[in-house]
Design a protein around this motif. Sequence first.
Motif, PDB file in Angstrom:
ATOM      1  N   GLN A   6       0.697  -1.089   0.127  1.00 60.48           N
ATOM      2  CA  GLN A   6       0.020   0.162   0.078  1.00 60.48           C
ATOM      3  C   GLN A   6       0.960   1.218  -0.005  1.00 60.48           C
ATOM      4  O   GLN A   6       1.871   1.133   0.563  1.00 60.48           O
ATOM      5  CB  GLN A   6      -0.810   0.118   1.097  1.00 60.48           C
ATOM      6  CG  GLN A   6      -2.000  -1.047   1.117  1.00 60.48           C
ATOM      7  CD  GLN A   6      -2.904  -0.892   2.402  1.00 60.48           C
ATOM      8  OE1 GLN A   6      -2.906  -1.643   3.310  1.00 60.48           O
ATOM      9  NE2 GLN A   6      -3.721   0.156   2.369  1.00 60.48           N
ATOM     10  N   SER A   7       0.394   2.353  -0.796  1.00 60.79           N
ATOM     11  CA  SER A   7       1.141   3.497  -0.786  1.00 60.79           C
ATOM     12  C   SER A   7       0.134   4.817  -0.634  1.00 60.79           C
ATOM     13  O   SER A   7      -0.866   4.559  -1.187  1.00 60.79           O
ATOM     14  CB  SER A   7       1.981   3.640  -1.969  1.00 60.79           C
ATOM     15  OG  SER A   7       1.274   3.496  -2.946  1.00 60.79           O
ATOM     16  N   SER A   9       2.383   5.156   3.003  1.00 60.47           N
ATOM     17  CA  SER A   9       2.225   4.626   4.185  1.00 60.47           C
ATOM     18  C   SER A   9       1.740   5.637   5.256  1.00 60.47           C
ATOM     19  O   SER A   9       0.974   5.114   6.279  1.00 60.47           O
ATOM     20  CB  SER A   9       3.731   3.939   4.759  1.00 60.47           C
ATOM     21  OG  SER A   9       4.611   5.342   4.801  1.00 60.47           O
ATOM     22  N   LYS A  11      -0.081   9.765   5.065  1.00 64.63           N
ATOM     23  CA  LYS A  11      -0.595  10.835   4.470  1.00 64.63           C
ATOM     24  C   LYS A  11      -1.015  11.756   5.393  1.00 64.63           C
ATOM     25  O   LYS A  11      -2.038  11.643   6.199  1.00 64.63           O
ATOM     26  CB  LYS A  11      -1.592  10.382   3.419  1.00 64.63           C
ATOM     27  CG  LYS A  11      -1.990  11.570   2.617  1.00 64.63           C
ATOM     28  CD  LYS A  11      -1.162  12.053   1.677  1.00 64.63           C
ATOM     29  CE  LYS A  11      -1.917  13.218   0.818  1.00 64.63           C
ATOM     30  NZ  LYS A  11      -0.715  13.784  -0.265  1.00 64.63           N
ATOM     31  N   LEU A  21      -5.518   6.863  -2.243  1.00 61.39           N
ATOM     32  CA  LEU A  21      -4.581   5.813  -1.344  1.00 61.39           C
ATOM     33  C   LEU A  21      -4.705   4.457  -2.533  1.00 61.39           C
ATOM     34  O   LEU A  21      -5.664   4.242  -3.234  1.00 61.39           O
ATOM     35  CB  LEU A  21      -5.384   5.252  -0.469  1.00 61.39           C
ATOM     36  CG  LEU A  21      -5.715   6.427   0.853  1.00 61.39           C
ATOM     37  CD1 LEU A  21      -6.260   5.835   1.867  1.00 61.39           C
ATOM     38  CD2 LEU A  21      -4.727   7.231   1.070  1.00 61.39           C
ATOM     39  N   THR A 113      -2.210   2.498   5.214  1.00 64.22           N
ATOM     40  CA  THR A 113      -1.962   3.843   5.073  1.00 64.22           C
ATOM     41  C   THR A 113      -2.643   4.738   6.259  1.00 64.22           C
ATOM     42  O   THR A 113      -3.740   4.596   6.202  1.00 64.22           O
ATOM     43  CB  THR A 113      -2.432   4.363   3.720  1.00 64.22           C
ATOM     44  OG1 THR A 113      -1.963   3.618   2.589  1.00 64.22           O
ATOM     45  CG2 THR A 113      -2.338   6.034   3.576  1.00 64.22           C
TER      46      THR A 113
END
Lengths: 118, 115
Positions: A6-7, A9, A11, A21, A113
């Motif tokens: 996932q990116s 991590s 925000k 996301l 995230t």
Amino acid sequence: GAGVSQSPSNKVTEKGKDVELRCDPISGHTALYWYRQRLGQGLEFLIYFQGNSAPDKSGLPSDRFSAERTGESVSTLTIQRTQQEDSAVYLCASSETGTSGGSSYEQYFGPGTRLTVT
Amino acid sequence: AQSVAQPEDQVNVAEGNPLTVKCTYSVSGNPYLFWYVQYPNRGLQFLLKYITGDNLVKGSYGFEAEFNKSQTSFHLKKPSALVSDSALYFCAVRDPGGGSYIPTFGRGTSLIVHP
């Protein structure tokens, strides 16, 4: 093989901004799930994708939330006009699926995230 | 409809002692049951599952769980706890007869193992 990724991590965003996301499921997993986990709480189901079928959006909390998935690969969760109550960890999971009668396969989760809305 | 309950928010146990984390469920037919563990700042990791067959299921890290249909329970157990077992544990249920591929998760139980 690689797990679910996932990116980003983390925000941090200002109230009112849109965020996107990303989730990369395990290759070959046809099912993909998004969950929200608020601090100290359990998992809140958001949306489910299964192959090319129409997604199950029954968990999306408002029309500010939307998600897409391209085939059986990457998925993006978009939150428009973010609010402070959107602050949470957003988890993505993928799994194999069986035939009719419901899947017996376990889910594989990404690291999440962490979204902070200021 | 499917539901799952984890009646304890927190379980405390001394290292070396046996541990039990409780889970009860409700489905219309025969359930699929899962346990996951979440370490701090990590995603959930699969521990074990019951689908059919032997009521005692063995999983990762020495954990096991016993399916009890009459009591609608699926408690997680380990004979000897380690400090490293300290984490958040989630039970999940899926009702295959209901046709849903979406599991329902319990609210989680925090396991604290004291040295």
